[in-house]
Design a protein around this motif. Structure first.
Motif, PDB file in Angstrom:
ATOM      1  N   VAL A   4       0.729  -1.054  -0.086  1.00  0.00           N
ATOM      2  CA  VAL A   4      -0.037   0.015  -0.094  1.00  0.00           C
ATOM      3  C   VAL A   4       0.925   1.107  -0.071  1.00  0.00           C
ATOM      4  CG1 VAL A   4      -1.844   1.390   1.370  1.00  0.00           C
ATOM      5  CG2 VAL A   4      -2.178  -1.369   1.079  1.00  0.00           C
ATOM      6  N   PHE A   5       1.820   1.227   0.800  1.00  0.00           N
ATOM      7  CA  PHE A   5       2.822   2.561   0.870  1.00  0.00           C
ATOM      8  C   PHE A   5       3.542   2.555  -0.336  1.00  0.00           C
ATOM      9  CE2 PHE A   5       6.993   4.130   1.649  1.00  0.00           C
ATOM     10  CZ  PHE A   5       6.509   5.285   2.336  1.00  0.00           C
ATOM     11  N   ASN A   6       4.012   1.507  -1.157  1.00  0.00           N
ATOM     12  CA  ASN A   6       4.863   1.676  -2.338  1.00  0.00           C
ATOM     13  C   ASN A   6       3.763   2.418  -3.341  1.00  0.00           C
ATOM     14  OD1 ASN A   6       7.095   0.851  -1.154  1.00  0.00           O
ATOM     15  ND2 ASN A   6       6.839  -1.400  -1.792  1.00  0.00           N
ATOM     16  N   THR A   7       2.473   1.642  -3.575  1.00  0.00           N
ATOM     17  CA  THR A   7       1.370   1.992  -4.361  1.00  0.00           C
ATOM     18  C   THR A   7       1.286   3.501  -4.225  1.00  0.00           C
ATOM     19  OG1 THR A   7       0.534   0.008  -4.389  1.00  0.00           O
ATOM     20  CG2 THR A   7      -0.877   1.743  -5.075  1.00  0.00           C
ATOM     21  N   LEU A   8       1.407   4.063  -2.888  1.00  0.00           N
ATOM     22  CA  LEU A   8       1.136   5.496  -2.674  1.00  0.00           C
ATOM     23  C   LEU A   8       2.175   6.205  -3.112  1.00  0.00           C
ATOM     24  CD1 LEU A   8      -0.672   7.631  -1.537  1.00  0.00           C
ATOM     25  CD2 LEU A   8       0.170   7.161   0.676  1.00  0.00           C
ATOM     26  N   ILE A   9       3.157   5.899  -2.866  1.00  0.00           N
ATOM     27  CA  ILE A   9       4.760   6.516  -3.326  1.00  0.00           C
ATOM     28  C   ILE A   9       4.613   6.770  -4.803  1.00  0.00           C
ATOM     29  CG2 ILE A   9       6.999   6.409  -3.533  1.00  0.00           C
ATOM     30  CD1 ILE A   9       6.312   7.506  -0.854  1.00  0.00           C
ATOM     31  N   LEU A  11       2.073   6.553  -6.973  1.00  0.00           N
ATOM     32  CA  LEU A  11       1.014   7.484  -7.480  1.00  0.00           C
ATOM     33  C   LEU A  11       1.258   8.942  -7.386  1.00  0.00           C
ATOM     34  CD1 LEU A  11      -1.968   8.160  -8.256  1.00  0.00           C
ATOM     35  CD2 LEU A  11      -2.535   7.929  -5.666  1.00  0.00           C
ATOM     36  N   ILE A  12       2.073   9.017  -6.070  1.00  0.00           N
ATOM     37  CA  ILE A  12       2.627  10.446  -6.056  1.00  0.00           C
ATOM     38  C   ILE A  12       3.561  11.019  -7.005  1.00  0.00           C
ATOM     39  CG2 ILE A  12       4.016  12.112  -4.408  1.00  0.00           C
ATOM     40  CD1 ILE A  12       2.814  10.524  -1.987  1.00  0.00           C
TER      41      ILE A  12
END
Length: 263
Positions: A4-9, A11-12
């Motif tokens: 989830v964290f890597n996906t958010l990064i 996306l940013i």
């Protein structure tokens, strides 16, 4: 949680890269070409601008991470400066395309040659100014694809070059934005071509490993065909100028694009 964290990064950075490219697209549109471009075309122009910057800068200095960050943040400033001029038609379709393209970037499968010459070429640009005669050390490092010159501008802290391979996906997203804007039910041939291209992308280009950075070139060739159909049906010189611009970028990316002249 890590996923989830890597996906958010990602996306940013996906949004950050896209916005910066749009900013440089506005720069080229407003200062040089001064003709109407839709939202997706402006994003593609951003790739053109950064290619020129990458080539000029690298003649004198390496494209280090501090320079890259400065260039990218300046692109964001240009975007917000021109934000009042942004117009997006078919907003729901644009949101859907953005969502699907981002999801595809999460599962991107790198080409087998990315360690053989793709990343080495990018890293040479980031560590040295242009090295004449590099091809004599490794013939794979001969100038072959201008898209790598653009990718060299997208090194970021900590992740370094691990995110540069989302750029072909961003290019494809801008390409789809571009052609969606030309869809018109009254133009049967043009509309059928656009539908065909979109389905081709959905079914064929899902394996990014198979095509690598050739996807932007293929997209540009389709875009040239769409401009040609519009030019011959509407007799509008703007489409002819757009054909020349996108043809130039396609040849810069891959020399085989010159064959577009014959069809």
């Amino acid at each position: 949680m890590n996923y989830v964290f890597n996906t958010l990064i990602q996306l940013i950075f996906y949004i950050f890269f896209s916005i910066s490219l749009l900013g440089y697209g506005f720069l080229l549109k407003n200062r040089i070409f001064k003709i109407n471009f839709n939202f997706g075309e402006i994003g593609i122009l951003g790739f053109f601008t950064l290619y020129i910057f990458s080539l000029i800068i690298n003649f004198f200095i390496p494209i280090n991470i501090y320079l890259s960050l400065g260039v990218l943040f300046f692109g964001v400033i240009l975007f917000f400066y021109n934000s009042k001029n942004i117009y997006i038609s078919k907003k729901l379709l644009f949101v859907l395309v953005f969502f699907i393209s981002f999801l595809s970037s999460l599962t991107i499968n790198l080409h087998d040659d990315h360690l053989l010459y793709q990343l080495p070429y990018i890293e040479y640009k980031q560590e040295f100014k242009i090295i004449f005669g590099l091809v004599f050390l490794n013939d794979y490092l001969a100038y072959s694809h201008g898209f790598y010159d653009v990718m060299a501008m997208f090194k970021v802290p900590y992740y370094e070059n691990r995110l540069v391979f989302i750029l072909p996906v961003i290019f494809l997203m801008f390409f789809i934005f571009s052609i969606i804007d030309y869809y018109d039910k009254k133009e049967n041939i043009l509309s059928n071509l656009i539908i065909f291209v979109i389905f081709l992308i959905l079914f064929k280009f899902t394996r990014s490993k198979e095509f690598g950075t050739d996807v932007p070139v293929i997209g540009l060739l389709f875009l040239i065909q769409i401009y040609a159909l519009n030019f011959f049906s509407k007799k509008n010189k703007t489409y002819f100028y757009k054909m020349l611009i996108m043809f130039s970028l396609a040849v810069i990316y891959k020399v085989y694009a010159v064959f577009a002249l014959f069809y």
